[in-house]
Design an enzyme around this catalytic site. Sequence first.
Site, PDB file in Angstrom:
ATOM      1  N   ARG A   1       0.811  -1.220   0.000  1.00  0.00           N
ATOM      2  CA  ARG A   1       0.000   0.000   0.000  1.00  0.00           C
ATOM      3  C   ARG A   1       0.847   1.275   0.000  1.00  0.00           C
ATOM      4  O   ARG A   1       0.339   2.365  -0.222  1.00  0.00           O
ATOM      5  CB  ARG A   1      -0.946  -0.025   1.213  1.00  0.00           C
ATOM      6  CG  ARG A   1      -2.064  -1.037   1.066  1.00  0.00           C
ATOM      7  CD  ARG A   1      -2.790  -1.310   2.385  1.00  0.00           C
ATOM      8  NE  ARG A   1      -2.097  -2.299   3.211  1.00  0.00           N
ATOM      9  CZ  ARG A   1      -2.522  -2.726   4.404  1.00  0.00           C
ATOM     10  NH1 ARG A   1      -3.638  -2.253   4.898  1.00  0.00           N
ATOM     11  NH2 ARG A   1      -1.837  -3.631   5.084  1.00  0.00           N
TER      12      ARG A   1
HETATM   13  C1  UD1 Z   1      -2.191  -6.299  11.213  1.00  0.00           C
HETATM   14  C2  UD1 Z   1      -3.191  -7.187  11.989  1.00  0.00           C
HETATM   15  C3  UD1 Z   1      -4.417  -6.350  12.341  1.00  0.00           C
HETATM   16  C4  UD1 Z   1      -3.973  -5.127  13.157  1.00  0.00           C
HETATM   17  C5  UD1 Z   1      -2.898  -4.308  12.438  1.00  0.00           C
HETATM   18  C6  UD1 Z   1      -2.307  -3.266  13.384  1.00  0.00           C
HETATM   19  C7  UD1 Z   1      -2.974  -9.515  11.172  1.00  0.00           C
HETATM   20  C8  UD1 Z   1      -3.575 -10.570  10.313  1.00  0.00           C
HETATM   21  N1  UD1 Z   1      -3.601  -8.323  11.176  1.00  0.00           N
HETATM   22  O1  UD1 Z   1      -2.835  -5.889  10.012  1.00  0.00           O
HETATM   23  O2  UD1 Z   1      -5.345  -7.120  13.107  1.00  0.00           O
HETATM   24  O3  UD1 Z   1      -5.110  -4.306  13.441  1.00  0.00           O
HETATM   25  O4  UD1 Z   1      -1.792  -5.173  12.014  1.00  0.00           O
HETATM   26  O5  UD1 Z   1      -1.422  -2.392  12.734  1.00  0.00           O
HETATM   27  O6  UD1 Z   1      -1.990  -9.773  11.814  1.00  0.00           O
HETATM   28  N2  UD1 Z   1       4.582  -9.119   8.022  1.00  0.00           N
HETATM   29  C9  UD1 Z   1       5.584 -10.062   7.929  1.00  0.00           C
HETATM   30  N3  UD1 Z   1       5.343 -11.186   7.199  1.00  0.00           N
HETATM   31  C10 UD1 Z   1       4.156 -11.446   6.608  1.00  0.00           C
HETATM   32  C11 UD1 Z   1       3.125 -10.468   6.728  1.00  0.00           C
HETATM   33  C12 UD1 Z   1       3.369  -9.317   7.443  1.00  0.00           C
HETATM   34  O7  UD1 Z   1       6.685  -9.890   8.467  1.00  0.00           O
HETATM   35  O8  UD1 Z   1       4.018 -12.509   5.991  1.00  0.00           O
HETATM   36  C13 UD1 Z   1       4.863  -7.884   8.810  1.00  0.00           C
HETATM   37  C14 UD1 Z   1       4.742  -6.600   7.992  1.00  0.00           C
HETATM   38  O9  UD1 Z   1       6.013  -6.239   7.466  1.00  0.00           O
HETATM   39  C15 UD1 Z   1       4.264  -5.586   9.037  1.00  0.00           C
HETATM   40  C16 UD1 Z   1       3.515  -6.448  10.048  1.00  0.00           C
HETATM   41  O10 UD1 Z   1       3.878  -7.793   9.816  1.00  0.00           O
HETATM   42  O11 UD1 Z   1       5.342  -4.939   9.685  1.00  0.00           O
HETATM   43  C17 UD1 Z   1       1.980  -6.330   9.940  1.00  0.00           C
HETATM   44  O12 UD1 Z   1       1.611  -6.662   8.611  1.00  0.00           O
HETATM   45  P1  UD1 Z   1       0.563  -5.751   7.808  1.00  0.00           P
HETATM   46  O13 UD1 Z   1       0.442  -6.315   6.450  1.00  0.00           O
HETATM   47  O14 UD1 Z   1       0.917  -4.333   7.968  1.00  0.00           O
HETATM   48  O15 UD1 Z   1      -0.781  -6.093   8.618  1.00  0.00           O
HETATM   49  P2  UD1 Z   1      -2.053  -5.168   8.788  1.00  0.00           P
HETATM   50  O16 UD1 Z   1      -2.930  -5.342   7.597  1.00  0.00           O
HETATM   51  O17 UD1 Z   1      -1.641  -3.801   9.150  1.00  0.00           O
HETATM   52 MG    MG Z   2       0.160  -2.804   9.180  1.00  0.00          MG
END
Ligand code: UD1
Ligand code: MG
Length: 335
Positions: free
Chosen positions: A15
């Site tokens: 995003r």
């Molecule tokens: C996530 C939460 C959501 C919460 C929000 C708060 C989940 C499914 N959802 O959503 O409930 O309200 O954060 O900000 O957890 N990442 C990895 N590996 C992956 C996927 C993500 O390391 O496979 C890391 C991303 O780099 C990021 C973090 O995890 O730093 C959160 O991922 P993001 O995609 O931002 O989740 P949100 O949609 O924000």
């Molecule tokens: Mg996030």
Amino acid sequence: MNVCAIVLAAGKGTRMKSALAKVLHPVFHKPMVGHVIGTLKQISLAETIVVVGHQRQAVENYLGGDGVTFTEQQEQLGTGHAVYICEQQVSASVDTVLILCGDTPLLSEKTLSAMLQTHEERDATVTLLTTKLANPTNYGRIVSDEHGHISEIVEEKDASDEIRKINEINAGVYCVQRDFLFSALAEVGTDNAQGEVYLTDIISMATTRELAVSRYVCPDSNEVLGVNSRYELSLADDIMQDTFLRTLNDQGVAIQRSGSVVIHPDSVVCSDSSIGAQVTIAENVTIGCRSRIGAQCYLENCHIGDDVDIGPGSILIGAVIDNGQSLSPGSKVIV
Ligand code: UD1
Ligand code: MG
């Protein structure tokens, strides 16, 4: 408690629409993951593991000297998967895992410490950091039963209209009992709108097993801001800049139209000095006492003495202005 922190920083940050990995985008002059690690350094932890993937080398290079270890997530299969792959790396002596996301740069040490304390006092299996937002869009919603006990977290994309109305949200920070965490993650599937392994699924698994799920409601909802877009990036930057300007106010510095003023956190302004509207003070500037910086000035790498008057619209780079000097409006000193 013997606590290990896991920081999730492998995602691309689609995003953001950027070639740079999301967690390396600067918020208030520092990559956002740097703020998270800086905050973690203030609490007592056995170890910190950072999950890296997208632009792994750049993230590791940036954090390399910070006493953290890394786990590589080759494919970003979801937040639950990112935590699960750390299992072998968590030391045997650790009993509690504190999970954070690399995209929540505003979290404070005070909040994390209070959350850890709640977790310990309530002897909980999982403690969540939540907050209430007037606009909860895009966050996971906290679903509670009729007694107010948390039953599950539902992601925006999986939520019904009814659930989307809930304004208590998941901040993405979790304190979890180690054995439960990894046994639960071994069972989490991908049956959801994004086809990902959601870390949030461990909540319904805990309630099904009748284990204690607790919450710490963050009193300052700004702190939990998750940065997923350019707009949220600028919001986070504004909040940190505003906090820094307030600190200067508390030290006796007058700032006009503070929303229009930018001051780098490494610069110093002494008491009874005043900063006009639309001024930018970039890095490495010191300003003495009782000095006046007129509106729309730009200062970088300067030393300004006491009782100095800098006229509006001046540009000073590398300048040294002695005590008591006055510069006329529109002055340009570039050394
Ligand atoms: C996530 C939460 C959501 C919460 C929000 C708060 C989940 C499914 N959802 O959503 O409930 O309200 O954060 O900000 O957890 N990442 C990895 N590996 C992956 C996927 C993500 O390391 O496979 C890391 C991303 O780099 C990021 C973090 O995890 O730093 C959160 O991922 P993001 O995609 O931002 O989740 P949100 O949609 O924000
Ligand atoms: Mg996030």
